[in-house]
Design a protein around this motif. Structure first.
Motif, PDB file in Angstrom:
ATOM      1  N   GLY A  69       6.853  -0.934 -10.875  1.00  0.00           N
ATOM      2  CA  GLY A  69       7.200  -0.400  -9.785  1.00  0.00           C
ATOM      3  C   GLY A  69       7.384  -1.277  -8.745  1.00  0.00           C
ATOM      4  N   MET A  70       6.271  -2.341  -9.739  1.00  0.00           N
ATOM      5  CA  MET A  70       6.499  -4.294  -8.425  1.00  0.00           C
ATOM      6  C   MET A  70       8.439  -4.609  -8.664  1.00  0.00           C
ATOM      7  SD  MET A  70       2.741  -5.887  -9.411  1.00  0.00           S
ATOM      8  CE  MET A  70       1.295  -6.055  -8.609  1.00  0.00           C
ATOM      9  N   ASN A  71       8.857  -4.766 -10.169  1.00  0.00           N
ATOM     10  CA  ASN A  71       9.552  -4.840  -9.780  1.00  0.00           C
ATOM     11  C   ASN A  71      10.562  -4.712  -8.800  1.00  0.00           C
ATOM     12  OD1 ASN A  71       9.984  -7.216 -11.614  1.00  0.00           O
ATOM     13  ND2 ASN A  71      10.669  -5.532 -13.517  1.00  0.00           N
ATOM     14  N   ALA A  72      10.819  -3.857  -8.791  1.00  0.00           N
ATOM     15  CA  ALA A  72      11.571  -2.649  -7.797  1.00  0.00           C
ATOM     16  C   ALA A  72      11.191  -3.304  -6.281  1.00  0.00           C
ATOM     17  CB  ALA A  72      11.769  -1.831  -7.597  1.00  0.00           C
ATOM     18  N   ALA A  73      10.155  -3.467  -5.951  1.00  0.00           N
ATOM     19  CA  ALA A  73       9.668  -3.878  -4.885  1.00  0.00           C
ATOM     20  C   ALA A  73      10.543  -5.187  -4.876  1.00  0.00           C
ATOM     21  CB  ALA A  73       7.845  -4.146  -4.637  1.00  0.00           C
ATOM     22  N   VAL A  74       9.958  -5.832  -5.392  1.00  0.00           N
ATOM     23  CA  VAL A  74      11.009  -7.889  -5.305  1.00  0.00           C
ATOM     24  C   VAL A  74      12.931  -7.313  -5.231  1.00  0.00           C
ATOM     25  CG1 VAL A  74      11.314  -9.715  -6.540  1.00  0.00           C
ATOM     26  CG2 VAL A  74       9.526  -8.516  -7.074  1.00  0.00           C
TER      27      VAL A  74
ATOM     28  N   ASP B  34      -0.854   6.486   1.924  1.00  0.00           N
ATOM     29  CA  ASP B  34      -1.136   7.765   0.726  1.00  0.00           C
ATOM     30  C   ASP B  34      -0.970   7.330  -0.306  1.00  0.00           C
ATOM     31  OD1 ASP B  34      -1.237   9.094   3.532  1.00  0.00           O
ATOM     32  OD2 ASP B  34       0.215   9.880   3.008  1.00  0.00           O
ATOM     33  N   PHE B  35      -0.407   6.362  -1.123  1.00  0.00           N
ATOM     34  CA  PHE B  35       0.096   6.153  -2.308  1.00  0.00           C
ATOM     35  C   PHE B  35       0.106   3.875  -2.192  1.00  0.00           C
ATOM     36  CE2 PHE B  35       1.342  10.515  -2.094  1.00  0.00           C
ATOM     37  CZ  PHE B  35       0.791  10.841  -3.052  1.00  0.00           C
ATOM     38  N   THR B  36      -0.238   3.761  -3.503  1.00  0.00           N
ATOM     39  CA  THR B  36       0.535   2.196  -4.046  1.00  0.00           C
ATOM     40  C   THR B  36       1.250   2.399  -4.944  1.00  0.00           C
ATOM     41  OG1 THR B  36      -1.167   2.547  -4.646  1.00  0.00           O
ATOM     42  CG2 THR B  36      -2.196   1.510  -3.209  1.00  0.00           C
ATOM     43  N   ILE B  37       1.958   1.819  -4.910  1.00  0.00           N
ATOM     44  CA  ILE B  37       2.907   1.126  -6.245  1.00  0.00           C
ATOM     45  C   ILE B  37       2.102   1.341  -7.438  1.00  0.00           C
ATOM     46  CG2 ILE B  37       4.895   0.024  -7.234  1.00  0.00           C
ATOM     47  CD1 ILE B  37       5.565  -0.398  -3.527  1.00  0.00           C
ATOM     48  N   GLY B  38       2.805   2.082  -8.635  1.00  0.00           N
ATOM     49  CA  GLY B  38       2.208   2.397  -9.613  1.00  0.00           C
ATOM     50  C   GLY B  38       1.147   3.755 -10.171  1.00  0.00           C
ATOM     51  N   TYR B  39       0.639   4.065  -8.749  1.00  0.00           N
ATOM     52  CA  TYR B  39      -0.387   4.985  -9.255  1.00  0.00           C
ATOM     53  C   TYR B  39       0.544   6.339 -10.114  1.00  0.00           C
ATOM     54  CZ  TYR B  39      -3.190   8.483  -7.742  1.00  0.00           C
ATOM     55  OH  TYR B  39      -4.194   9.925  -7.588  1.00  0.00           O
ATOM     56  N   ASP B  40       1.162   6.682  -9.093  1.00  0.00           N
ATOM     57  CA  ASP B  40       1.965   7.390  -9.690  1.00  0.00           C
ATOM     58  C   ASP B  40       2.158   7.698 -11.005  1.00  0.00           C
ATOM     59  OD1 ASP B  40       3.337  10.535  -9.060  1.00  0.00           O
ATOM     60  OD2 ASP B  40       5.003   9.357  -9.454  1.00  0.00           O
ATOM     61  N   THR B  41       3.037   6.286 -11.883  1.00  0.00           N
ATOM     62  CA  THR B  41       3.465   6.255 -13.175  1.00  0.00           C
ATOM     63  C   THR B  41       2.311   6.201 -13.783  1.00  0.00           C
ATOM     64  OG1 THR B  41       5.209   4.374 -11.916  1.00  0.00           O
ATOM     65  CG2 THR B  41       4.928   4.463 -14.715  1.00  0.00           C
ATOM     66  N   ALA B  42       0.928   5.137 -13.784  1.00  0.00           N
ATOM     67  CA  ALA B  42      -0.013   5.028 -14.272  1.00  0.00           C
ATOM     68  C   ALA B  42      -0.935   7.213 -14.535  1.00  0.00           C
ATOM     69  CB  ALA B  42      -0.708   4.343 -13.524  1.00  0.00           C
TER      70      ALA B  42
ATOM     71  N   MET C 205       9.558   4.846  -3.105  1.00  0.00           N
ATOM     72  CA  MET C 205       8.372   4.118  -2.491  1.00  0.00           C
ATOM     73  C   MET C 205       8.544   2.217  -2.433  1.00  0.00           C
ATOM     74  SD  MET C 205       4.496   4.421  -2.052  1.00  0.00           S
ATOM     75  CE  MET C 205       4.256   4.256  -3.698  1.00  0.00           C
ATOM     76  N   ALA C 206       8.511   2.051  -3.572  1.00  0.00           N
ATOM     77  CA  ALA C 206       9.514   0.267  -3.603  1.00  0.00           C
ATOM     78  C   ALA C 206       9.823  -0.335  -3.109  1.00  0.00           C
ATOM     79  CB  ALA C 206       8.982  -0.380  -5.583  1.00  0.00           C
ATOM     80  N   GLY C 207      11.264   0.151  -3.204  1.00  0.00           N
ATOM     81  CA  GLY C 207      12.833  -0.515  -2.026  1.00  0.00           C
ATOM     82  C   GLY C 207      11.927   0.062  -1.112  1.00  0.00           C
TER      83      GLY C 207
ATOM     84  N   MET D 269      -0.416  -4.653   6.044  1.00  0.00           N
ATOM     85  CA  MET D 269       0.372  -4.221   5.283  1.00  0.00           C
ATOM     86  C   MET D 269       1.040  -3.111   5.221  1.00  0.00           C
ATOM     87  SD  MET D 269      -1.686  -2.220   2.557  1.00  0.00           S
ATOM     88  CE  MET D 269      -1.494  -0.328   3.258  1.00  0.00           C
ATOM     89  N   VAL D 270       2.510  -3.296   5.025  1.00  0.00           N
ATOM     90  CA  VAL D 270       2.827  -2.027   4.895  1.00  0.00           C
ATOM     91  C   VAL D 270       2.618  -0.922   3.795  1.00  0.00           C
ATOM     92  CG1 VAL D 270       4.905  -3.001   3.812  1.00  0.00           C
ATOM     93  CG2 VAL D 270       5.787  -1.035   5.429  1.00  0.00           C
ATOM     94  N   GLY D 271       2.893   0.592   4.490  1.00  0.00           N
ATOM     95  CA  GLY D 271       2.416   1.395   3.400  1.00  0.00           C
ATOM     96  C   GLY D 271       2.915   2.836   4.230  1.00  0.00           C
ATOM     97  N   LEU D 272       2.992   3.284   3.376  1.00  0.00           N
ATOM     98  CA  LEU D 272       3.464   5.211   3.188  1.00  0.00           C
ATOM     99  C   LEU D 272       2.688   5.815   3.971  1.00  0.00           C
ATOM    100  CD1 LEU D 272       6.244   5.805   0.619  1.00  0.00           C
ATOM    101  CD2 LEU D 272       6.081   5.191   3.348  1.00  0.00           C
ATOM    102  N   ILE D 273       2.459   6.549   5.191  1.00  0.00           N
ATOM    103  CA  ILE D 273       1.529   7.526   5.356  1.00  0.00           C
ATOM    104  C   ILE D 273       2.629   8.995   6.262  1.00  0.00           C
ATOM    105  CG2 ILE D 273      -0.231   8.438   7.702  1.00  0.00           C
ATOM    106  CD1 ILE D 273      -0.888   5.206   7.715  1.00  0.00           C
ATOM    107  N   HIS D 274       1.880  10.079   5.467  1.00  0.00           N
ATOM    108  CA  HIS D 274       3.113  10.680   5.364  1.00  0.00           C
ATOM    109  C   HIS D 274       4.611  10.649   5.542  1.00  0.00           C
ATOM    110  CE1 HIS D 274      -0.954  12.796   6.494  1.00  0.00           C
ATOM    111  NE2 HIS D 274      -0.731  11.980   7.987  1.00  0.00           N
ATOM    112  N   ASN D 275       5.235  10.343   4.094  1.00  0.00           N
ATOM    113  CA  ASN D 275       5.867  10.225   4.272  1.00  0.00           C
ATOM    114  C   ASN D 275       7.364   8.872   5.125  1.00  0.00           C
ATOM    115  OD1 ASN D 275       8.003   9.533   1.867  1.00  0.00           O
ATOM    116  ND2 ASN D 275       9.643  11.525   2.605  1.00  0.00           N
ATOM    117  N   LYS D 276       6.022   8.348   5.685  1.00  0.00           N
ATOM    118  CA  LYS D 276       6.949   7.193   7.262  1.00  0.00           C
ATOM    119  C   LYS D 276       6.767   5.831   6.553  1.00  0.00           C
ATOM    120  CE  LYS D 276       8.912  10.645   9.603  1.00  0.00           C
ATOM    121  NZ  LYS D 276       9.860  10.938   8.495  1.00  0.00           N
TER     122      LYS D 276
END
Ligand code: F6P
Length: 333
Positions: free
Chosen positions: A25-30, A145-153, A277-279, A297-304
């Protein structure tokens, strides 16, 4: 997210890097960072090999084609590294020379706790604004709530554990399966719940071999004919091999085997969840820089989308979700 093209901070050029352990998902974030930067009229440079590239001046301008055909790819096209030199004052001084030379007005750093610690020190010393995007399979950052890559892993781990279940059940065996997570049991708990494992050993909980043997004995009384145990690599016993050694000494009902899933958890096609999420975080990181954010840091909390100061995100007080932990325990009977 705003679609209005405001450039409040009057930025001209930013750099993007991936650092630390790679994560699907790092590539999708880049891609998200590069395309949104262009959308907002910024120039964007890709920094290769994380902070190492910043120290060595290993940068290249990126355009929207530079990030074509990468949304579905694991790894990182920018390459990644854990830079020991950036931990030194001299290393950071060289990195700042690069920032000046390439006239970078801000950075987006995609990585985990080590990446963010570096960004925070760099800002304190040189005022280079950095917005962090959480990219690590470990899911061990606060402020999201999640970091990029956790779901795939975890999906990769569950896929592997399902396969192990087939052979465990055919041979009436106990498998002690080690998943990644240096100091954290997030992958262990989620994959164990999804794969229906009998027991979990993680660093955040008082889990030990005594408790594990009790669970295995209860399973035997309950007529279980095979068992799966998931162990986080960072637990008190230092991984599955030692756990298996201790179990074998006291529990001989099953033949015991060890599987270490290892780096397969770091690769592979990112899931839809990780890509989306990465996008979103890619776009939000650029908008954050434009709004004048730094050491955030930018993240997602409760999908926001949520911005959290990096020092808050780094607090190691992120706990395993009790509800998920309890559900896994109840369903393992
Ligand atoms: O990126 C996180 C992680 O995969 C941890 O789960 C693991 O302990 C560590 O990285 C392994 O790092 P390396 O690939 O550098 O050995």
């Amino acid at each position: 997210m705003t679609t209005e093209k405001k450039n409040l901070a009057k930025l001209k050029r930013i750099g993007v890097l991936t650092s630390g352990g790679d994560a699907p998902g790092m590539n999708a974030a880049v891609r998200g960072v590069v395309r949104s930067a262009l959308y907002y009229g910024l120039e964007v440079y890709g920094i290769r090999k994380g902070y190492k590239g910043l120290i060595n001046g290993n940068l290249e301008p990126m355009n929207s084609r530079s990030v074509s055909n990468i949304i579905h790819r694991g790894g990182t096209i920018l390459k990644s590294a854990r830079s020991s030199e950036f931990r030194t004052k001299e290393g950071r001084a060289k990195a700042y020379e690069t920032v000046k030379k390439f006239e970078l007005d801000g950075l987006v750093a995609i990585g985990g706790d080590g990446t963010f610690t570096g960004a925070s020190i760099f800002y304190d010393e040189y005022n280079v604004p950095t917005v962090g995007i959480p990219g690590t399979i470990d899911n061990d950052l606060a402020g999201t709530d999640f970091t990029i890559g956790y779901d795939t892993a975890t999906n990769t781990a569950v896929d592997a554990i399902d396969k192990i279940r087939d052979t465990a059940s055919s041979h009436n065996r106990l498998f002690i399966i080690e998943v990644m997570g240096r100091d954290s049991g997030f992958i262990a708990v989620r994959s164990a719940l999804a794969a229906g494992a009998e027991a979990i050993l993680i660093p955040e909980k008082d889990t030990n071999v005594d408790g594990l043997i009790k669970i295995l004995q209860d399973g035997k009384k309950n007529k279980k004919t095979s068992s799966l145990v998931v162990v986080a690599e960072g637990g008190a016993y230092g991984g599955a091999v030692e756990v298996a050694r201790l179990v074998k000494e006291r529990f001989t009902h099953y033949e015991t085997k060890v599987v270490t899933l290892g780096h397969i958890q770091r690769g592979g096609t990112p899931t839809v969840f990780d890509r989306v999420m990465a996008g979103r975080l890619g776009v939000a990181s650029v908008e954050g820089l434009l709004a004048g954010k730094h050491t955030t840091m930018v993240g997602l909390i409760h999908n926001k989308i949520a911005f959290t100061p990096i020092h808050e995100a780094l607090k190691m007080d992120r706990h395993i979700d009790e509800d998920i932990w309890e559900t896994a325990r109840i369903l393992s009977l």
